[in-house]
Design an enzyme around this catalytic site. Sequence first.
Site, PDB file in Angstrom:
ATOM      1  N   LYS A 174       0.856  -1.197   0.000  1.00  0.00           N
ATOM      2  CA  LYS A 174       0.000   0.000   0.000  1.00  0.00           C
ATOM      3  C   LYS A 174       0.884   1.236   0.000  1.00  0.00           C
ATOM      4  O   LYS A 174       1.564   1.529   0.986  1.00  0.00           O
ATOM      5  CB  LYS A 174      -0.888   0.044   1.249  1.00  0.00           C
ATOM      6  CG  LYS A 174      -1.917   1.161   1.132  1.00  0.00           C
ATOM      7  CD  LYS A 174      -2.515   1.552   2.458  1.00  0.00           C
ATOM      8  CE  LYS A 174      -1.856   2.728   3.099  1.00  0.00           C
ATOM      9  NZ  LYS A 174      -1.885   3.991   2.349  1.00  0.00           N
ATOM     10  N   GLU A 249      10.128   0.877  10.244  1.00  0.00           N
ATOM     11  CA  GLU A 249      11.082   1.979  10.032  1.00  0.00           C
ATOM     12  C   GLU A 249      10.325   3.269  10.331  1.00  0.00           C
ATOM     13  O   GLU A 249       9.501   3.701   9.526  1.00  0.00           O
ATOM     14  CB  GLU A 249      11.590   1.983   8.586  1.00  0.00           C
ATOM     15  CG  GLU A 249      12.400   0.770   8.200  1.00  0.00           C
ATOM     16  CD  GLU A 249      13.727   0.664   8.935  1.00  0.00           C
ATOM     17  OE1 GLU A 249      14.170   1.660   9.535  1.00  0.00           O
ATOM     18  OE2 GLU A 249      14.302  -0.436   8.920  1.00  0.00           O
ATOM     19  N   CYS A 283      13.410  11.040   7.385  1.00  0.00           N
ATOM     20  CA  CYS A 283      13.465  10.517   8.751  1.00  0.00           C
ATOM     21  C   CYS A 283      14.845  10.716   9.373  1.00  0.00           C
ATOM     22  O   CYS A 283      14.984  10.678  10.588  1.00  0.00           O
ATOM     23  CB  CYS A 283      13.095   9.049   8.744  1.00  0.00           C
ATOM     24  SG  CYS A 283      14.008   8.140   7.495  1.00  0.00           S
ATOM     25  N   GLU A 379       9.870  15.421  16.356  1.00  0.00           N
ATOM     26  CA  GLU A 379      10.100  15.377  14.906  1.00  0.00           C
ATOM     27  C   GLU A 379       9.175  16.361  14.192  1.00  0.00           C
ATOM     28  O   GLU A 379       7.956  16.300  14.362  1.00  0.00           O
ATOM     29  CB  GLU A 379       9.848  13.964  14.375  1.00  0.00           C
ATOM     30  CG  GLU A 379      10.154  13.833  12.888  1.00  0.00           C
ATOM     31  CD  GLU A 379       9.862  12.443  12.326  1.00  0.00           C
ATOM     32  OE1 GLU A 379       8.832  11.847  12.693  1.00  0.00           O
ATOM     33  OE2 GLU A 379      10.662  11.966  11.510  1.00  0.00           O
TER      34      GLU A 379
HETATM   35  P1  NAD Z   1       2.328   7.809   8.336  1.00  0.00           P
HETATM   36  O1  NAD Z   1       2.662   6.891   9.470  1.00  0.00           O
HETATM   37  O2  NAD Z   1       1.259   8.791   8.537  1.00  0.00           O
HETATM   38  O3  NAD Z   1       1.925   6.967   7.050  1.00  0.00           O
HETATM   39  C1  NAD Z   1       2.757   5.951   6.531  1.00  0.00           C
HETATM   40  C2  NAD Z   1       1.891   4.951   5.823  1.00  0.00           C
HETATM   41  O4  NAD Z   1       1.089   4.279   6.810  1.00  0.00           O
HETATM   42  C3  NAD Z   1       0.896   5.555   4.817  1.00  0.00           C
HETATM   43  O5  NAD Z   1       0.820   4.712   3.685  1.00  0.00           O
HETATM   44  C4  NAD Z   1      -0.405   5.556   5.592  1.00  0.00           C
HETATM   45  O6  NAD Z   1      -1.552   5.502   4.766  1.00  0.00           O
HETATM   46  C5  NAD Z   1      -0.280   4.307   6.416  1.00  0.00           C
HETATM   47  N1  NAD Z   1      -1.094   4.242   7.622  1.00  0.00           N
HETATM   48  C6  NAD Z   1      -1.528   5.269   8.390  1.00  0.00           C
HETATM   49  N2  NAD Z   1      -2.236   4.799   9.435  1.00  0.00           N
HETATM   50  C7  NAD Z   1      -2.243   3.448   9.331  1.00  0.00           C
HETATM   51  C8  NAD Z   1      -2.787   2.386  10.125  1.00  0.00           C
HETATM   52  N3  NAD Z   1      -3.489   2.628  11.232  1.00  0.00           N
HETATM   53  N4  NAD Z   1      -2.577   1.121   9.735  1.00  0.00           N
HETATM   54  C9  NAD Z   1      -1.850   0.859   8.629  1.00  0.00           C
HETATM   55  N5  NAD Z   1      -1.331   1.806   7.835  1.00  0.00           N
HETATM   56  C10 NAD Z   1      -1.517   3.088   8.185  1.00  0.00           C
HETATM   57  O7  NAD Z   1       3.708   8.460   7.927  1.00  0.00           O
HETATM   58  P2  NAD Z   1       3.945   9.524   6.757  1.00  0.00           P
HETATM   59  O8  NAD Z   1       3.372  10.813   7.218  1.00  0.00           O
HETATM   60  O9  NAD Z   1       3.541   8.971   5.452  1.00  0.00           O
HETATM   61  O10 NAD Z   1       5.545   9.578   6.756  1.00  0.00           O
HETATM   62  C11 NAD Z   1       6.221  10.379   7.670  1.00  0.00           C
HETATM   63  C12 NAD Z   1       6.779   9.532   8.802  1.00  0.00           C
HETATM   64  O11 NAD Z   1       7.515   8.436   8.268  1.00  0.00           O
HETATM   65  C13 NAD Z   1       7.771  10.322   9.635  1.00  0.00           C
HETATM   66  O12 NAD Z   1       7.586  10.050  10.995  1.00  0.00           O
HETATM   67  C14 NAD Z   1       9.110   9.799   9.149  1.00  0.00           C
HETATM   68  O13 NAD Z   1      10.158   9.935  10.061  1.00  0.00           O
HETATM   69  C15 NAD Z   1       8.802   8.369   8.862  1.00  0.00           C
HETATM   70  N6  NAD Z   1       9.775   7.808   7.935  1.00  0.00           N
HETATM   71  C16 NAD Z   1      10.658   6.875   8.401  1.00  0.00           C
HETATM   72  C17 NAD Z   1      11.628   6.339   7.561  1.00  0.00           C
HETATM   73  C18 NAD Z   1      12.600   5.309   8.056  1.00  0.00           C
HETATM   74  O14 NAD Z   1      13.264   4.699   7.241  1.00  0.00           O
HETATM   75  N7  NAD Z   1      12.710   5.080   9.358  1.00  0.00           N
HETATM   76  C19 NAD Z   1      11.694   6.754   6.234  1.00  0.00           C
HETATM   77  C20 NAD Z   1      10.773   7.696   5.773  1.00  0.00           C
HETATM   78  C21 NAD Z   1       9.809   8.216   6.641  1.00  0.00           C
END
Ligand code: NAD
Length: 478
Positions: A174, A249, A283, A379
Amino acid sequence: MTFHTKMFIDGTWTEAVDGGVDQVNAPTTGAAFAEIARGGAADVDRAVAAAEAAFPDWARTPVGERARAFLTLADRVEADQRTLAEIESRNVGKPIGLALEEMEMIPDHLRFFAGGARTMEGRAAAEFVRGKTSIIRRDPLGVVGSVAPWNYPLLMAIWKISPALLTGNTLVLKPSEHTPYSVLRLAELAEDLFPAGVFNVVTGDGKDVGARLVAHPRVRMSSLTGSVATGRALMHASADSNLKRLHLELGGKAPVLVYSDADVPLAVNKIMEGAFCNSGQDCMAASRLYVHADVHDDLVAGLEKAVKELDLGDTADENTSMGPVITAAHRDRVEGFVERAKATGHTELIQGDNPGTGFYTAPTVVVGALQGDEIVSTEVFGPVTSVTRFDDGDDVIAWANDTEYGLAASVFTNDLSKAMTASSDLQFGTVWINDHLPVTPEMPHGGFKQSGNGKDMSVYALEEYTEVKHVMINREIA
Ligand code: NAD
């Protein structure tokens, strides 16, 4: 340019079962630019069923054959990188130069994983019990459900797709609801490379598609790149469904330690890249700087000059250095952090250009931030970094470690012993010395503490998508 607006399930392009459609906005203008199928639970269920049906054959396919599919995919991505970069640039609001850099990395990552999957290791087979031979197998888990973020939509997806499929699992992916298009383009490039059902893409939002996928009883592993809050939701979903394996991650708040002997111009350069690349939506972004008093003013002066020079022009121009953030809500969230940092009364803001259209926000350095301030502890995930001064008596490593995040950190010093002490004492999954941000597919990327568990890239990632099995053969049968 055309964008795929349908999902890819069981080898075919398909609308949502209930016909749902969403609009996606362009971050540079704020206006809707394309539609996307809004999947739901029924779409997840059919994708998981297709992946489960495809699993036995794919699991038995020799790894060399699976690797060949990935090598072909790498060639196709390479040939298509301009189109992929334009899709990513338009959808995420990235400057095209940055999008091209990412697309150039992807074939190399695919090729690394294709080769790495053929070198998986286990202990030597041996007779640990007299008359019986023990061997180790690394078997796939089954259907993997992966959830990807919007900041590097295709690169993050590649880090999930590659180890999952190459080790013999099948996958339902997804993408973020904000950025589905580059992954759908990848599905088109891969259409004839994998048997139907091996690789599926279901589009839709987190609370419907994401939540159903990670709670699905037939999904054996979930991997997520996303926020800590979503990581926590996955842990609940795993506990409440079938105790599926998790690979998380999550967020970060990377400290940058600039010691008194640092090369200040080098530090300024690397911090600019680390803090403002991808509008700080990274991140591992260099989001809190700890700067020794001896070099503090020089470093701040260097950052001020560089921030004012950041070019927030046309994202289609290869010289543009920074674009907008992903959504209006995210821009408002980022600006809220800056306003509250200013309201503490003990900080000064250095700000660059803001074109004022779409979801742009000004690149910002918050000077004079104190340990414990929100801007130092939380963050932001935007083009904002803070500067905190330290002196000889301060335990700056303790300040850096005083966080629930643990993804990445960097140290600027010319003193080998300081560098080695910091690299062992900093509780982060990556520590750079005199650098910030580069990654390479041979090396793992992953967090300590609440930045997650498990590693992306490297052979460690491949191992995580396998189960270790002990097979014991009794050689003493008549
Ligand atoms: P997010 O957690 O809001 O969304 C990530 C994904 O999860 C999206 O596809 C979203 O639709 C899905 N999602 C949301 N709620 C869900 C649920 N309850 N169950 C299953 N899926 C769900 O994050 P974002 O805003 O897309 O990305 C930003 C975050 O990602 C920041 O905190 C950033 O640090 C982190 N990030 C981490 C890494 C890493 O490698 N550690 C890399 C990139 C981004």
